[in-house]
Design a protein around this motif. Structure first.
Motif, PDB file in Angstrom:
ATOM      1  N   ASP A  90       0.849  -1.184   0.000  1.00 57.62           N
ATOM      2  CA  ASP A  90       0.000   0.000   0.000  1.00 57.62           C
ATOM      3  C   ASP A  90       0.887   1.237   0.000  1.00 57.62           C
ATOM      4  O   ASP A  90       2.123   1.141   0.006  1.00 57.62           O
ATOM      5  N   SER A  91       0.280   2.397   0.006  1.00 55.56           N
ATOM      6  CA  SER A  91       1.040   3.655  -0.094  1.00 55.56           C
ATOM      7  C   SER A  91       1.961   3.868   1.091  1.00 55.56           C
ATOM      8  O   SER A  91       3.027   4.491   0.963  1.00 55.56           O
ATOM      9  N   LEU A 113     -10.653   3.166  -6.004  1.00 54.58           N
ATOM     10  CA  LEU A 113      -9.635   3.514  -5.017  1.00 54.58           C
ATOM     11  C   LEU A 113      -8.876   4.777  -5.413  1.00 54.58           C
ATOM     12  O   LEU A 113      -8.529   5.609  -4.564  1.00 54.58           O
ATOM     13  N   GLN A 114      -8.615   4.931  -6.702  1.00 55.61           N
ATOM     14  CA  GLN A 114      -7.925   6.145  -7.165  1.00 55.61           C
ATOM     15  C   GLN A 114      -8.777   7.386  -6.903  1.00 55.61           C
ATOM     16  O   GLN A 114      -8.252   8.433  -6.501  1.00 55.61           O
ATOM     17  N   TYR A 118      -6.099   6.892  -3.316  1.00 52.71           N
ATOM     18  CA  TYR A 118      -5.032   5.899  -3.200  1.00 52.71           C
ATOM     19  C   TYR A 118      -4.210   5.883  -4.485  1.00 52.71           C
ATOM     20  O   TYR A 118      -4.749   5.884  -5.587  1.00 52.71           O
ATOM     21  N   GLU A 119      -2.884   5.887  -4.334  1.00 56.47           N
ATOM     22  CA  GLU A 119      -1.973   6.010  -5.461  1.00 56.47           C
ATOM     23  C   GLU A 119      -1.390   4.644  -5.842  1.00 56.47           C
ATOM     24  O   GLU A 119      -0.966   3.882  -4.986  1.00 56.47           O
ATOM     25  N   HIS A 131      -4.111  -2.059  -1.294  1.00 57.97           N
ATOM     26  CA  HIS A 131      -4.837  -0.805  -1.086  1.00 57.97           C
ATOM     27  C   HIS A 131      -6.210  -1.051  -0.466  1.00 57.97           C
ATOM     28  O   HIS A 131      -6.677  -0.248   0.363  1.00 57.97           O
ATOM     29  N   GLN A 134      -5.440  -1.624   3.110  1.00 56.53           N
ATOM     30  CA  GLN A 134      -5.097  -0.351   3.733  1.00 56.53           C
ATOM     31  C   GLN A 134      -6.353   0.483   4.003  1.00 56.53           C
ATOM     32  O   GLN A 134      -6.487   1.077   5.086  1.00 56.53           O
ATOM     33  N   ARG A 135      -7.274   0.516   3.042  1.00 52.41           N
ATOM     34  CA  ARG A 135      -8.501   1.283   3.246  1.00 52.41           C
ATOM     35  C   ARG A 135      -9.260   0.783   4.466  1.00 52.41           C
ATOM     36  O   ARG A 135      -9.749   1.585   5.284  1.00 52.41           O
ATOM     37  N   ASP A 138      -7.430   1.879   7.537  1.00 54.08           N
ATOM     38  CA  ASP A 138      -7.660   3.302   7.764  1.00 54.08           C
ATOM     39  C   ASP A 138      -8.992   3.554   8.459  1.00 54.08           C
ATOM     40  O   ASP A 138      -9.168   4.577   9.143  1.00 54.08           O
TER      41      ASP A 138
END
Length: 602
Positions: A90-91, A113-114, A118-119, A131, A134-135, A138
């Motif tokens: 993830d980022s 996600l973008q 999220y990159e 990602h 990660q979301r 978060d």
């Protein structure tokens, strides 16, 4: 296709992870990487190219830790670059993920996600997974739940493993792509295939579709999609690390060719009686009520299926071989009187699994002929026939083909006897010759002139392989082996088809390998003569003293046995020709470009 290795234990993970990656090279790959978590962050090293290059570039001090994952990637989404190599993070690099398979809805997830900020740094479908995790993290969700919720959003086939910073657990899930847990005294392994960790443990648990597994240094927990505990049996693998290694040989392929006396002996042991001329196969239930047999397979296994189809028809059973990837479009009507046989070395070939599932949905009885106990094919079919060939590491299948062909021949007699009360196969003679087969193969390999033939006919425009009856699938398999590992153009034909088009390509620089099995050899010889008149050299694969030797330009000898077995012996000569031709060309024999050992995506 791709390889996953994971390690959780009380000692450092890096060396066993790298060993696992080396052991998985046979599956085919173009990049590799590892990620290790040590409580102070996740460190990732990955790059395109070979595992050896990755190993040379690693600073083991930066990758200290008792928990880690690794991956060998075979490119699908995105070219083989450093950025596209696994593991993906993830980022914040709090999550690292490795993945086999294809996530079909990744584009929609990635766009969503973008838009949320999220990159992404790669072109792969896999990167959506870290990602997604990660979301969830978060949002305050604990790590295992974050992993589960991420997996719930995926569509497609996958085997996924993930680690999270600060967590001493490894999370994994499978759907349509294999995963196996290895149980060691002081920890656990996770891998795509047993050879990844075989030198550390032979105690394994095969995961099934829908399984989630959490590995800690002191335990393993397997649950279903809803979090309910599930029980999976432990198995002891009857291979050892020495069997899965190269030993004194330069290549796995040559080792596995020379192992065929042993692999064939293992395959047929206890399955026939040379004294009574009978086939037992006692582990199989009766095939009474079956009126038609369909064999589904891909690649080398398809050629073995063609071999088995001929044996079935000769025994009096209606049978067809169908490419598994064409099954949904080409299969004839199927009902409860249909037996569908999945022929698959690994038991994990995606197209073959899809075909046998479709057949089962239509009411067919199913049987798998496979080399791997605990594989998806073995678990999902009604009955199983294990070829017992031992581990095969080289991408180009050799000993598994001969074992599949022999067992399918025995199986054809059993099916015919169960369904019609008799079989047209000369089973008494066959059983006597089966008793001699391992010794005949050993003598053939020791005396083979394949190396000098390969040297004599190197650097030609093209290579043709022809045969009739059982010789036809042998010719097709010989051509496949040749093109797989030499990268030279090769084609296999039924002998009589040579004049229906392929003859236009025959020149003095087109060697024609001609398989003589003892059936309609005069006609096959006439077909070969058509190539000879165009200046092409003919290499006869036949017994000593055969009429073909007088007109052929070269000769590879096989014992004079029943046509049911002569094709198998001819195959071994063609395997040796392919191997020596590739060695002369300095090809990467065990890991031919663009190819994978086990094709687990459709």
């Amino acid at each position: 296709m791709c390889g996953i290795i994971g390690r959780v234990g009380r000692d450092e993970a890096i060396d066993s992870l790298l060993t696992g990656l080396e052991n998985l090279e046979y599956r085919g790959y173009d990049s590799a990487g590892i990620a290790v978590q040590n409580g102070a962050g996740i460190n990732v090293e990955k790059q395109s190219g070979k595992v050896s290059s990755l190993t040379d570039s690693i600073d083991r001090n930066d990758l200290a830790g008792r928990l880690g994952i690794g991956h060998t990637r075979w490119s699908t989404h995105g070219p083989p670059t450093d950025e596209n190599a696994h593991p993906h993070t993830d980022s914040t690099r709090d999550v690292a993920v490795v993945h086999n398979g294809i996530i079909e809805n990744y584009a929609e997830i990635r766009s969503r996600l973008q838009r949320a900020g999220y990159e992404f740094t790669s072109q792969t479908d896999t990167e959506v997974v870290p990602h997604l995790i990660q979301r969830n993290l978060d949002r305050g969700v604990e790590a295992e739940t974050a992993f589960r919720r991420a997996i719930d959003e995926l569509e497609g086939s996958y085997a996924i493993a993930a680690i999270c910073d600060g967590e001493d657990e490894l999370y994994a899930a499978r759907q349509g792509s294999p995963l196996v847990v290895g149980i060691e005294g002081d920890g656990y392994f996770l891998a795509s295939d047993v050879p990844a960790f075989l030198e550390y443990t032979d105690t394994v648990v095969y995961l099934e579709d829908g399984d989630f597994v959490t590995l800690r240094s002191n335990g393993v927990r397997i649950t279903d999609r809803d979090g309910n505990p599930v029980r999976r049996d432990r198995h002891t693998v009857d291979w050892d690390a020495e069997e899965a290694g190269k030993g004194e040989f330069d290549h796995y392929m040559l080792k596995e060719i020379t192992e065929q006396p042993t692999s064939l002996a293992q395959s047929i042991e206890g399955r026939y009686d040379p004294h009574t001329g009978s086939v037992t196969l006692d582990d199989l239930e009766t095939f009474e009520g079956i009126s038609r047999v369909l064999l589904v397979a891909c690649g080398t296994s398809y050629h073995a299926a063609q071999y088995g189809t001929i044996a079935l028809r000769r025994s009096g059973v209606a049978a067809d071989a169908i490419l598994a990837n064409e099954f949904s479009l080409a299969a004839p009507p199927i009902d409860e009187e249909t037996l569908v046989i999945a022929v698959t070395q690994s038991g994990e070939t995606a197209d073959t699994l899809t075909a046998v599932r479709q057949a089962a949905d239509r009411g067919a009885k199913t049987l798998s002929v496979t080399n791997v106990v605990g594989s998806s094919a073995a678990r999902e079919t009604d009955q199983q026939l294990f070829i017992r060939a031992g581990p095969e590491i080289g991408v180009a299948a050799t000993k598994t083909f001969s074992s599949q062909a022999v067992l399918l021949t025995l199986l054809s007699h059993r099916i015919a006897t169960d369904t019609t009360g008799s079989s047209s196969l000369p089973i008494g003679q066959l059983c006597v010759e089966l008793e001699q087969l391992p010794a005949l193969v050993e003598t053939l390999i020791e005396a083979s002139d394949a190396r000098s033939i390969a040297r004599r006919y190197r650097d030609q425009e093209s290579y043709f392989f022809i045969g009739r009856g059982f010789g036809y699938p042998v010719a097709s398999e010989g051509a496949l082996k040749f093109k797989e590992i030499t990268y030279e153009h090769a084609e296999g034909f039924a002998s009589g088809e040579l004049k229906h088009g392929p003859l236009a390509l025959v020149t003095p620089e087109t060697p024609v390998f001609t398989v003589f099995t003892g059936e309609e050899d005069e006609t096959t010889l006439a077909n070969a003569a058509e190539a000879t008149t165009r200046g092409a050299p003919v290499i006869a694969i036949c017994p000593d003293g055969h009429d073909a030797i007088q007109t052929a330009d070269a000769h590879l000898a096989i014992p004079d046995v029943n046509p049911l077995l002569s094709g198998i012996l001819a195959t071994i000569q063609l395997q040796l020709v392919s191997y020596h031709a590739a060695a002369l060309l300095d090809r990467e024999i065990d890991k031919p470009r663009n190819l994978a050992k086990s094709v687990t995506v459709e």
